[in-house]
Structures are given as structure tokens and as C-alpha cells.
Motif scaffolding. Structure first.
Motif, mmCIF file in Angstrom:
data_model
loop_
_atom_site.group_PDB
_atom_site.id
_atom_site.type_symbol
_atom_site.label_atom_id
_atom_site.label_comp_id
_atom_site.label_asym_id
_atom_site.label_seq_id
_atom_site.Cartn_x
_atom_site.Cartn_y
_atom_site.Cartn_z
ATOM 1 N N ILE A 181 0.852 -1.183 0.000
ATOM 2 C CA ILE A 181 0.000 0.000 0.000
ATOM 3 C C ILE A 181 0.889 1.235 0.000
ATOM 4 C CG2 ILE A 181 -1.801 1.284 1.220
ATOM 5 C CD1 ILE A 181 -2.824 -1.353 0.232
ATOM 6 N N CYS A 182 0.739 2.067 -1.018
ATOM 7 C CA CYS A 182 1.570 3.275 -1.153
ATOM 8 C C CYS A 182 0.674 4.492 -1.274
ATOM 9 C CB CYS A 182 2.463 3.151 -2.390
ATOM 10 S SG CYS A 182 3.520 4.588 -2.704
ATOM 11 N N PRO A 183 0.950 5.573 -0.544
ATOM 12 C CA PRO A 183 0.093 6.769 -0.617
ATOM 13 C C PRO A 183 0.266 7.526 -1.922
ATOM 14 C CG PRO A 183 2.000 7.218 0.760
ATOM 15 C CD PRO A 183 2.068 5.757 0.397
ATOM 16 N N GLY A 184 -0.748 8.326 -2.251
ATOM 17 C CA GLY A 184 -0.663 9.263 -3.361
ATOM 18 C C GLY A 184 -0.542 10.672 -2.821
ATOM 19 N N GLU A 189 -5.748 11.127 3.873
ATOM 20 C CA GLU A 189 -5.236 10.503 5.093
ATOM 21 C C GLU A 189 -3.709 10.462 5.130
ATOM 22 O OE1 GLU A 189 -6.941 9.424 7.924
ATOM 23 O OE2 GLU A 189 -8.418 10.678 6.889
ATOM 24 N N ASN A 190 -3.061 11.047 4.140
ATOM 25 C CA ASN A 190 -1.596 11.112 4.123
ATOM 26 C C ASN A 190 -1.190 12.355 3.338
ATOM 27 O OD1 ASN A 190 1.218 10.620 3.857
ATOM 28 N ND2 ASN A 190 0.882 8.412 3.908
ATOM 29 N N TYR A 191 -1.689 13.515 3.781
ATOM 30 C CA TYR A 191 -1.518 14.742 3.002
ATOM 31 C C TYR A 191 -0.188 15.406 3.369
ATOM 32 C CZ TYR A 191 -3.114 18.582 0.089
ATOM 33 O OH TYR A 191 -3.250 19.502 -0.927
ATOM 34 N N PRO A 197 5.597 9.891 4.069
ATOM 35 C CA PRO A 197 5.742 8.717 4.941
ATOM 36 C C PRO A 197 4.682 7.676 4.604
ATOM 37 C CG PRO A 197 4.674 10.507 6.115
ATOM 38 C CD PRO A 197 5.063 11.057 4.774
ATOM 39 N N SER A 198 4.874 6.462 5.065
ATOM 40 C CA SER A 198 3.882 5.409 4.849
ATOM 41 C C SER A 198 2.671 5.643 5.745
ATOM 42 C CB SER A 198 4.506 4.035 5.120
ATOM 43 O OG SER A 198 5.089 4.008 6.421
ATOM 44 N N PHE A 199 1.543 5.020 5.398
ATOM 45 C CA PHE A 199 0.302 5.227 6.141
ATOM 46 C C PHE A 199 0.444 4.860 7.618
ATOM 47 C CE2 PHE A 199 -1.896 5.185 1.969
ATOM 48 C CZ PHE A 199 -2.728 6.281 2.156
ATOM 49 N N ASP A 200 1.184 3.799 7.917
ATOM 50 C CA ASP A 200 1.311 3.367 9.309
ATOM 51 C C ASP A 200 2.143 4.338 10.138
ATOM 52 O OD1 ASP A 200 3.446 2.413 7.637
ATOM 53 O OD2 ASP A 200 4.177 1.250 9.324
ATOM 54 N N LYS A 201 2.968 5.171 9.488
ATOM 55 C CA LYS A 201 3.727 6.197 10.204
ATOM 56 C C LYS A 201 2.857 7.415 10.511
ATOM 57 C CE LYS A 201 7.646 3.939 9.688
ATOM 58 N NZ LYS A 201 8.274 3.223 10.817
ATOM 59 N N VAL A 202 1.809 7.587 9.723
ATOM 60 C CA VAL A 202 0.909 8.731 9.884
ATOM 61 C C VAL A 202 -0.185 8.441 10.910
ATOM 62 C CG1 VAL A 202 -0.772 10.189 8.673
ATOM 63 C CG2 VAL A 202 1.363 9.541 7.552
#
Length: 387
Positions: A181-184, A189-191, A197-202
Motif C-alpha cells: 500500500i503506497c500513498p498518493g 489521510e496522508n496529506y 511517509p507510509s500510512f502506518d507512520k501517519v
């Protein structure tokens, strides 16, 4: 080479908020208090492609009281980096088998700017799960700030993201597939600016999805990220580095700008080889046209000569394709949704190297699979285009 070269310069443009031209071309000398020179180049040079932030070696004559260089010879320089392009450690995936390593890759958005309908997305998740690939790379944006409902707070995007991960967990729990899973860059949720950073770091609550206790595994990537399938290095850049590189350049008229932009990534050893962007990010009309960057973490976009990717996966507004450029296969996978229409995903198959087949471009198969939204039972039923 330095002894044979008269100047070592960074390319820049004397312009703000517009596409540059040759009249805006300047060079910055980092070895001479960052002195600025106006550059006069031969615009008839059919190989000419110069990008903001690029290092060049050049020879020429100083004119106009030393303020201008009349360039006789110009050559790309290589940046020397010591960093991996990731917030996380490099990821390794090994398969103790001679079977081909098959993985699917898709890039958001997964619904249009005007609506919120994940039906086709959910169907594709189930269909890929049924195919049981070794890996499935799912790149955001999942809930884009460019979507009207997200923009005006009509969607609980944290709840929506969890529902997406719940579906993935359910469909793949008995599969061998590793889920990436990679953010855009427009994920609500990862702005964050790149590198993201990866979602789990956010959000710590996403950590529960990583250890499922089943064959399948969800792995959260930063954006960008370098990882490795057996002996093959792969770079993942979920932003339009190709289009931005072309926009922030001056070049010969008859030139393949896609190939030259890919070359620039390799020459500058950076997955976003543009510094600075001539479009102003604080301009309201350009907010959706520019990529925000955290310059203090610029090093995380770089790779060194020992970790140059064999494959670079990206999503550009340009035509989807797969091309070998100087030993690296660039794959523009396209988008799940383009405008108001469903578009495509990519399937990539890597074959094990042999004595006669070591180069990655000779042992890779890329298939672009069109999404057929009208068939709810088989959205990936349309014809494949092979590269």
C-alpha cells in the motif's frame, strides 16, 4: 573530467509561474559562490534537453563582461548520492522458486472527482485475489482531496481507508499475495509533501493490518520507495515525475520527451529530478498542477549508483507504456480512473535470469489490462495490451 571542463553548473530558469524557454536559461556555479550566468546554447542541437536543477559540464566563451556563457559543448553530469529514496528501510522479497514472479500494480484515483463509488475497485480487488499473484501493489490516492465530497468534508476518509484495508485483508487472507500500500500525493489521510511517509507512520491505527497471522501480508510503503524482488531492484514513484520534468525543461523540437525525462531521472539519480519547479505552489490556480516537496528530506528521493532500479513504476498523464532506458525499464502504468472513465491496471511478470537472459528488459513481460466497468462479475475481462 573536471580538468577538461570549463564550467560545472546547475541549470536554472529566470522565470516564475510559467513554462521556461531558452531565453530564461541560466547556469548556477556552486564552486564560485553560486554565481549566475546567462546561457546561450545552440537550439539546433537535436539532443538538447535541459531541466531545472540538472548538473551539466560545459565549455564555452564568457561574453558581455563575464555575465553570459556562449556554450560550445554541453554534457549531462551525474549526481553522486548516498541515500535510498525512502523513509523506510529498503524492502526485500524473495521467492525460492524458478517460477516467474507475477505481480499486479494499479494507481489511483479509484473513483472520479465528482462521485464516491468503490464498486468497481472492490470488484477488481476480488478478481486479483482470485488470481493469487505473488504481489499486488496498490497506489493511492485512495480518498483524494481533489474529490468534491472529500474536499468539503462529506466523507469520513479515515473510516473509508479502514474499510478498504478490511476488504483487502478479507479477500487475501488465504492467499500467498503480499499487498503493498503506497500513498498518493493528494491522499486525505496522508496529506504530506514528497517524500511521503507510509500510512502506518501517519496513523498508528493502521498498524493492525500489518500482522494478520495469515499467508498474506499488508506492507505499507513510503512514496517513493525502492524495494527488491529477488535480484531485481524496483523503484516506485507515485507522482507524475515524467510530466513535471518535461514541463520544467527546454529541449529540441524533434525529441522524445518521455525518454529524455526518464534519462534525467537516471543522470540526476533522483526520482524527482527538478529543483526548483517553475510553477509556484502557492498559486491557487496551480495547486492541482504542482507537487509539494519537503526540501529538508530531498535526499530521500535519491538513489546511489549501486541501487539504480532495474524497473521504475510510475503513473504519468502521458500515454501508458513500458520502455528500456539505459538499462532501466520505465513502466507508466496509467490510472485506475482517468477523468470520469475507468482506465487500466498493469500486470508485470518477472522471469528468473539465466546465462543467456540476464538483462531485466529481456525477462520481463508487461500487460496493460483495461477495466470493463459494465461487467460487474469480471471487470478485468477486456483485452490485454502487451509490451
Amino acid at each position: 573530467l573536471l580538468e577538461e571542463t570549463k564550467f560545472v553548473l546547475f541549470i536554472a530558469f529566470d522565470i516564475i509561474d510559467a513554462k521556461p524557454s531558452f531565453d530564461d536559461l541560466v547556469g548556477i556555479d556552486p564552486l564560485n559562490d553560486y554565481k549566475k550566468y546567462i546561457l546561450k546554447v545552440n537550439t539546433n542541437d537535436t539532443n538538447l534537453f535541459l531541466v531545472s536543477g540538472q548538473i551539466v559540464y560545459l565549455e564555452g566563451d564568457l561574453i558581455e563582461n563575464g555575465k553570459t556563457i556562449e556554450v560550445r559543448y554541453i554534457k549531462n553530469g551525474y549526481k553522486i548520492n548516498e541515500y535510498f529514496p525512502t523513509y523506510n528501510d529498503i524492502k526485500y522479497f524473495y521467492q525460492n522458486s524458478s517460477d516467474p514472479y507475477a505481480f499486479y500494480c494499479m494507481f489511483g484515483p479509484f473513483f472520479s472527482k465528482e462521485d464516491y463509488d468503490l464498486t468497481v475497485f472492490n470488484n477488481v480487488i476480488r478478481e486479483v485475489a482470485n488470481k493469487n499473484p505473488h504481489c499486488f501493489i496498490i497506489n493511492g490516492p485512495f480518498f483524494s482531496t481533489e474529490n468534491t465530497k472529500v474536499k468539503y468534508g462529506e466523507l469520513d476518509t479515515e473510516k473509508g481507508m479502514k474499510s478498504v484495508l478490511d476488504l483487502i485483508k478479507k479477500e487475501f487472507e488465504q492467499k500467498r499475495t503480499k499487498i503493498i500500500i503506497c500513498p498518493g500525493i493528494s491522499d486525505n489521510e496522508n496529506y504530506y509533501p514528497i517524500p511521503q511517509p507510509s500510512f502506518d507512520k501517519v496513523n498508528d491505527e493502521f498498524n493492525i493490518y500489518k500482522n494478520q497471522g495469515t499467508r498474506s501480508e499488508i506492507i505499507f510503503f513510503s512514496n517513493p520507495q525502492i524495494f527488491q524482488f529477488n535480484e531485481t531492484f524496483v523503484g516506485l514513484a507515485n507522482f507524475d515525475t515524467i510530466k513535471d520534468t518535461v514541463f520544467n525543461s527546454v529541449h529540441a523540437k524533434e525529441i522524445n520527451t518521455f525518454e529524455k525525462a526518464c534519462e534525467m531521472i537516471l543522470y540526476q539519480r533522483n526520482l524527482y529530478p527538478i529543483l526548483p519547479n517553475t510553477l509556484q505552489q502557492n498559486s491557487e490556480r496551480n495547486q492541482e498542477k504542482t507537487i509539494s516537496m519537503n526540501l529538508s528530506n530531498y535526499k530521500f528521493l535519491s538513489f546511489d549508483e549501486n541501487s539504480q532500479p532495474d524497473i521504475i513504476l510510475t503513473n504519468s498523464a502521458l500515454k501508458p507504456c513500458a520502455k528500456k532506458i539505459h538499462g532501466t525499464v520505465f513502466i507508466n502504468c496509467g490510472s485506475f480512473v482517468r477523468g470520469k472513465n475507468y482506465d487500466q491496471i498493469a500486470k508485470i511478470t518477472l522471469y528468473s535470469p539465466t546465462e543467456k537472459m540476464t538483462d531485466v528488459n529481456k525477462r520481463i513481460k508487461v500487460e496493460f489490462i483495461k477495466i470493463n466497468a459494465s461487467n460487474n462479475n469480471n471487470n478485468l475481462n477486456s483485452k490485454k495490451k502487451n509490451n
